[in-house]
Design an enzyme around this catalytic site. Structure first.
Site, short mmCIF file in Angstrom:
data_model
loop_
_atom_site.label_atom_id
_atom_site.label_comp_id
_atom_site.label_asym_id
_atom_site.label_seq_id
_atom_site.Cartn_x
_atom_site.Cartn_y
_atom_site.Cartn_z
N GLU A 1 104.35 42.35 22.20
CA GLU A 1 104.30 42.99 20.95
C GLU A 1 105.78 43.15 20.18
O GLU A 1 105.82 42.91 18.97
CB GLU A 1 103.41 44.30 20.94
CG GLU A 1 101.96 44.47 21.19
CD GLU A 1 101.13 43.82 19.97
OE1 GLU A 1 101.80 42.60 19.64
OE2 GLU A 1 100.17 44.23 19.70
N THR B 1 102.47 41.95 10.51
CA THR B 1 102.66 43.45 10.97
C THR B 1 103.99 44.01 10.78
O THR B 1 104.03 45.03 10.29
CB THR B 1 102.32 43.52 12.50
OG1 THR B 1 101.10 43.19 12.83
CG2 THR B 1 102.59 45.02 13.09
N1 HSE Z 1 99.52 50.15 15.02
C1 HSE Z 1 99.85 48.80 14.53
C2 HSE Z 1 100.24 49.01 13.20
C3 HSE Z 1 98.94 47.96 14.81
O1 HSE Z 1 99.35 49.52 12.44
O2 HSE Z 1 101.48 48.54 12.67
C4 HSE Z 1 99.15 46.62 14.46
O3 HSE Z 1 98.07 45.72 14.49
#
Ligand code: HSE
Length: 324
Positions: A145, A198
């Site tokens: 990630e 993201t």
């Molecule tokens: N928690 C993360 C965000 C998830 O909202 O940036 C990304 O899929």
């Protein structure tokens, strides 16, 4: 020892409205299908059999292999206290090959990078005879990630790995909690065909929040967890609210509010952004309602001229698994 293993790793919905970076759940469908092999070809190689989808083939950039490298480094460290047998296996390995057979579209908001990262480390761990538990593997999948978006958040990788609903109670030390949930809970998901990275969606977030907003938010997080554990659909629905992230991110999704209204009118318990978007999810108390809700959301995007795909799914209880 087997030399090849084929893995299914599910899509996930992170945040679940109020739980930015801490709550998530796994879907039955869609998912990644990935093979992991130990080979005689030196180094880590990636083969992309998914037609039409681009992905990094550099092992330092692909989330699957970044996670695998972190896992291997750990096993080789003295900290891992690996068995003599495993150490000799590790010494004998020349290369690892990862083959993508099916892939969730990157930038869709349903944990594409996490599914791949979870599949890689889980697959290799299975080939090695499960020296680590699934919970222990989460930490390595998180490194994937980090490579994908700059932040090692665990709210997608934890449910991808463990299935069901998960809570990241703490990042330091990492403390993942699985949350019981009612069996009569279904998901409608719509994926408008636009890409929201993201990394970009994290840049629009507020750096500071008001105490009154925080109070509402943690009330909803606790309400959602209680609603899931009690099987209280009304409480789940009331708690699917986000006063912090949704206002900042919804402008990135054209037609978001119309789709949300359509979902609620069609009987959803609640509806919000899936992860960092652009997908939207709605929780529903029956599969038939989820079907209707998915169609209602889809229609609003179609009417606005935005191509979209829908999924209707139960909650995936098992997370990443070996395919027979
Ligand atoms: N928690 C993360 C965000 C998830 O909202 O940036 C990304 O899929």
């Amino acid at each position: 020892m087997n030399h090849t293993i084929k893995i299914f790793s599910p899509a996930t919905v992170a945040n679940v409205a109020c739980g930015f970076d801490v709550l998530g759940f796994a879907l039955e469908t869609p998912g990644d299908v990935i093979s992991v092999s130990i080979t005689d070809v030196p180094g880590i190689t990636i083969r992309n059999e998914v037609t039409g989808l681009n992905m990094p083939l550099d092992p330092d950039k692909n989330t699957t292999t970044v996670a695998i490298k972190a896992y291997l480094e750990y096993l080789k460290s003295s900290q891992a206290k690996a068995s003599a047998e495993l150490i000799s296996v590790l010494k004998g390995i020349k290369g690892i090959e990862v083959v993508f057979h099916e892939k969730i579209k990157p930038g869709s908001g349903v944990g594409s990078s996490s599914a791949s990262a979870a599949a890689g480390v889980f697959g290799l761990n299975e080939l090695f005879g499960k020296p680590l538990t699934k919970v222990q593997l989460v930490e390595f999948a998180m490194q994937g990630e980090r490579a994908a978006c700059g932040a090692a958040h665990a709210d997608n990788v934890a449910p991808a790995m463990l299935g069901g609903f998960t809570l990241v109670r703490s990042y330091s030390p990492l403390d993942i909690v699985t949350i019981p949930y009612p069996q009569d809970l279904f998901v409608a998901l719509v994926h408008p065909q636009i890409e929201v990275r993201t990394e970009d969606a994290r840049k629009v977030l507020p750096k500071e929040i008001k105490l009154t907003d925080a109070v509402q938010q943690w009330g909803n997080v606790a309400g959602l967890v209680a609603g899931l554990m009690k099987g209280d659909h009304a409480l789940i629905g009331r708690s699917l609210q986000d006063v912090i992230v949704e206002p900042a991110r919804s402008p990135l999704i054209p037609g978001y509010h119309a789709a949300k209204q359509a979902a609620m009118d069609a009987g959803a318990l609640g509806c919000n952004i899936s992860g960092s978007g652009p997908s939207m999810f709605a929780l529903c108390s029956t599969r038939a309602i989820a079907q209707a809700v998915s169609q209602a959301m889809s229609q609003t995007f179609t009417q606005a001229g935005i191509d979209n795909h829908v999924y209707v799914s139960g909650i995936n209880a098992d997370g990443v698994r070996v395919m027979n």
